[in-house]
Scaffold this active site. Sequence first.
Site, PDB file in Angstrom:
ATOM      1  N   SER A 196       0.819  -1.223   0.000  1.00 30.62           N
ATOM      2  CA  SER A 196       0.000   0.000   0.000  1.00 30.62           C
ATOM      3  C   SER A 196       0.854   1.275   0.000  1.00 30.62           C
ATOM      4  CB  SER A 196      -0.964   0.007   1.177  1.00 30.62           C
ATOM      5  OG  SER A 196      -1.895  -1.015   0.992  1.00 30.62           O
ATOM      6  N   LYS A 245     -10.044  -5.069  10.393  1.00 30.63           N
ATOM      7  CA  LYS A 245     -11.086  -4.688   9.431  1.00 30.63           C
ATOM      8  C   LYS A 245     -12.496  -4.677  10.023  1.00 30.63           C
ATOM      9  CE  LYS A 245      -9.128  -5.628   4.929  1.00 30.63           C
ATOM     10  NZ  LYS A 245      -9.340  -6.216   3.622  1.00 30.63           N
ATOM     11  N   ASP A 281     -12.800  -3.137  -1.397  1.00 32.34           N
ATOM     12  CA  ASP A 281     -12.262  -4.406  -1.919  1.00 32.34           C
ATOM     13  C   ASP A 281     -13.115  -4.968  -3.057  1.00 32.34           C
ATOM     14  OD1 ASP A 281     -10.054  -4.544  -0.278  1.00 32.34           O
ATOM     15  OD2 ASP A 281     -11.115  -5.573   1.329  1.00 32.34           O
ATOM     16  N   GLY A 308     -12.905 -13.395   4.231  1.00 33.68           N
ATOM     17  CA  GLY A 308     -13.173 -11.958   4.118  1.00 33.68           C
ATOM     18  C   GLY A 308     -13.164 -11.470   2.678  1.00 33.68           C
ATOM     19  N   ALA A 309     -12.163 -11.903   1.895  1.00 36.97           N
ATOM     20  CA  ALA A 309     -12.056 -11.436   0.504  1.00 36.97           C
ATOM     21  C   ALA A 309     -13.237 -11.946  -0.309  1.00 36.97           C
ATOM     22  CB  ALA A 309     -10.743 -11.917  -0.101  1.00 36.97           C
ATOM     23  N   GLY A 419      -4.209 -11.013  -9.774  1.00 36.05           N
ATOM     24  CA  GLY A 419      -4.669 -10.347  -8.560  1.00 36.05           C
ATOM     25  C   GLY A 419      -4.169  -8.923  -8.353  1.00 36.05           C
TER      26      GLY A 419
HETATM   27  P1  ATR Z   1      -9.101 -13.492   3.399  1.00 30.29           P
HETATM   28  O1  ATR Z   1      -9.440 -12.292   4.210  1.00 30.29           O
HETATM   29  O2  ATR Z   1      -7.869 -13.356   2.580  1.00 30.29           O
HETATM   30  O3  ATR Z   1     -10.247 -13.976   2.604  1.00 30.29           O
HETATM   31  P2  ATR Z   1      -9.627 -15.540   5.350  1.00 30.29           P
HETATM   32  O4  ATR Z   1     -10.822 -14.785   5.796  1.00 30.29           O
HETATM   33  O5  ATR Z   1      -8.742 -16.162   6.386  1.00 30.29           O
HETATM   34  O6  ATR Z   1      -8.682 -14.624   4.466  1.00 30.29           O
HETATM   35  O7  ATR Z   1     -10.106 -16.680   4.330  1.00 30.29           O
HETATM   36  C1  ATR Z   1      -9.232 -17.605   3.779  1.00 30.29           C
HETATM   37  C2  ATR Z   1      -9.997 -18.491   2.818  1.00 30.29           C
HETATM   38  O8  ATR Z   1      -9.066 -19.334   2.169  1.00 30.29           O
HETATM   39  C3  ATR Z   1     -11.016 -19.377   3.518  1.00 30.29           C
HETATM   40  O9  ATR Z   1     -12.087 -19.592   2.627  1.00 30.29           O
HETATM   41  C4  ATR Z   1     -10.218 -20.654   3.731  1.00 30.29           C
HETATM   42  O10 ATR Z   1     -10.998 -21.804   3.838  1.00 30.29           O
HETATM   43  P3  ATR Z   1     -11.617 -22.268   5.270  1.00 30.29           P
HETATM   44  O11 ATR Z   1     -12.841 -21.410   5.474  1.00 30.29           O
HETATM   45  O12 ATR Z   1     -11.947 -23.687   5.090  1.00 30.29           O
HETATM   46  O13 ATR Z   1     -10.563 -22.021   6.286  1.00 30.29           O
HETATM   47  C5  ATR Z   1      -9.425 -20.704   2.450  1.00 30.29           C
HETATM   48  N1  ATR Z   1      -8.205 -21.506   2.583  1.00 30.29           N
HETATM   49  C6  ATR Z   1      -7.087 -21.164   3.232  1.00 30.29           C
HETATM   50  N2  ATR Z   1      -6.165 -22.137   3.121  1.00 30.29           N
HETATM   51  C7  ATR Z   1      -6.722 -23.131   2.380  1.00 30.29           C
HETATM   52  C8  ATR Z   1      -6.301 -24.402   1.901  1.00 30.29           C
HETATM   53  N3  ATR Z   1      -5.086 -24.848   2.168  1.00 30.29           N
HETATM   54  N4  ATR Z   1      -7.166 -25.099   1.157  1.00 30.29           N
HETATM   55  C9  ATR Z   1      -8.383 -24.669   0.874  1.00 30.29           C
HETATM   56  N5  ATR Z   1      -8.847 -23.481   1.288  1.00 30.29           N
HETATM   57  C10 ATR Z   1      -8.041 -22.710   2.024  1.00 30.29           C
END
Ligand code: ATR
Length: 457
Positions: A196, A245, A281, A308-309, A419
Amino acid sequence: MRIQEFGIPKPGMRNIKTAVSVFLCLVLFRFLNKPYPIYACIAAIICTKDTIWNSYNASRSRIIGTVIGGLLGGIFLKLIQEFYFFLSFEIIAVSGIILLIYIFNLIDEKDSAALACVVYILLIINFQYSWEVRAPYSYAFERTIETSIGIVISLLVNRYIFPYRIKKKEGERNLYINYKTKLYGLIGDPVEKSLSPDIHNKCFNNNDINAVYLAFNIHKDELSSAIDGIRSLDIKGFNITIPHKVSIIDYLDELDEEAKILGAVNTVKNIDGRLIGYNTDGRGFIELLKEEDFNPKDKKIVVLGAGGASRAITMSLAKEGVSDIIILNRTEDKAIQLKEEIESNFKRVNIETKDLDSFEDIDLIVNTTSVGMYPDTDKIPFDIDKLSDKTVVADIVYKPLKTKFLKKAEERGLKTIGGIGMLINQAILSEEIWLDKEIDKLGIEEDIKNILREENK
Ligand code: ATR
């Protein structure tokens, strides 16, 4: 001090204009057969500014100073000639200076006072010490004319050279910090890898905005005092990242519609101490799709992840009027929870949370999980072979710039979207909220990509 750290200084537009003004003064006076155009050159140097407006202001005070200083110098020359035997030269000289300062305070032209004193004292010193060889009145008159010519030349140069600007090189910093500089920032924990500051400072620089952006590492226990500090320091706006956030909302005075729906804020604007929360976002992603000629309206979209994303992206897609969203998440319960939240806000969109029998008619698939992100760059979140040739493949991961997911899709000949564009768009949208004006992205994407490439070397 290492020179590379600061870059090699380059002449700015003002330096070039000053050189041109002085050159023109020298040439003109040589042509007029009047050597020693010292006053003209001084005027040209002092009055050449970065803009015609600043140049006009400098010229105006210089002309006033020269004329009034010259006139008073003439009067005092007369006094010295008449009353030389009764008053000492020094007393007459200093009386003139006091009178000039008084006059300029009276007419509220304090900027002109110093120059008027210089012209005045030069005239009478010159008369005192070399009056036998110079005619004092013509000397005073000539200096005033000479100064005026220098001023006119500097104004003309500013007028005709001003529209041309040296194009800033990618990544070149042109920051000038003064009392008007506004402060913006990022608060999160950790913030040290954040791009950022690079994006925003580059944007400020390219758009000639007198502002700086800094990253502040704020632990969750310090959030409240950080917000107090933001208010008292009058920080005009800031971004929020993990883990604040959601918790930031308790400290804000107002939320815009998107932030309210998402229950998360990534941008805060400070209007006279009133803090308003936004979330850019999702819109950052939607703008990226539109830039890539993909209109999400009535489209069928697969979203991988339910964090979150994903919330920001799915809500924005629903708002844009997509027909179907299929949320696939490792933990299905989270996908179901997100589905219910979207349905309570947007009635018309059809949402699934289970694997489909066929992905043939999918228009877009977007990965919002961290799968494939550095250092696990060999992982892939979805089998590309399930998709048809018309599916657009997007990934919000930007480390690496091209994930394995996108590489595989490209190999299949599918259109891909990386991205980095979303990262930049959400930042630009924040800036537009803070500054209430359109911000030009110029070459920011390439610059940020270069930073990431350097990091991964
Ligand atoms: P962000 O704010 O970047 O979205 P987050 O809220 O922690 O971060 O969300 C991460 C997402 O990536 C979640 O959907 C997570 O799945 P879970 O809800 O089952 O935890 C997914 N994710 C992270 N690591 C993963 C992995 N190794 N395989 C599949 N999904 C994964």
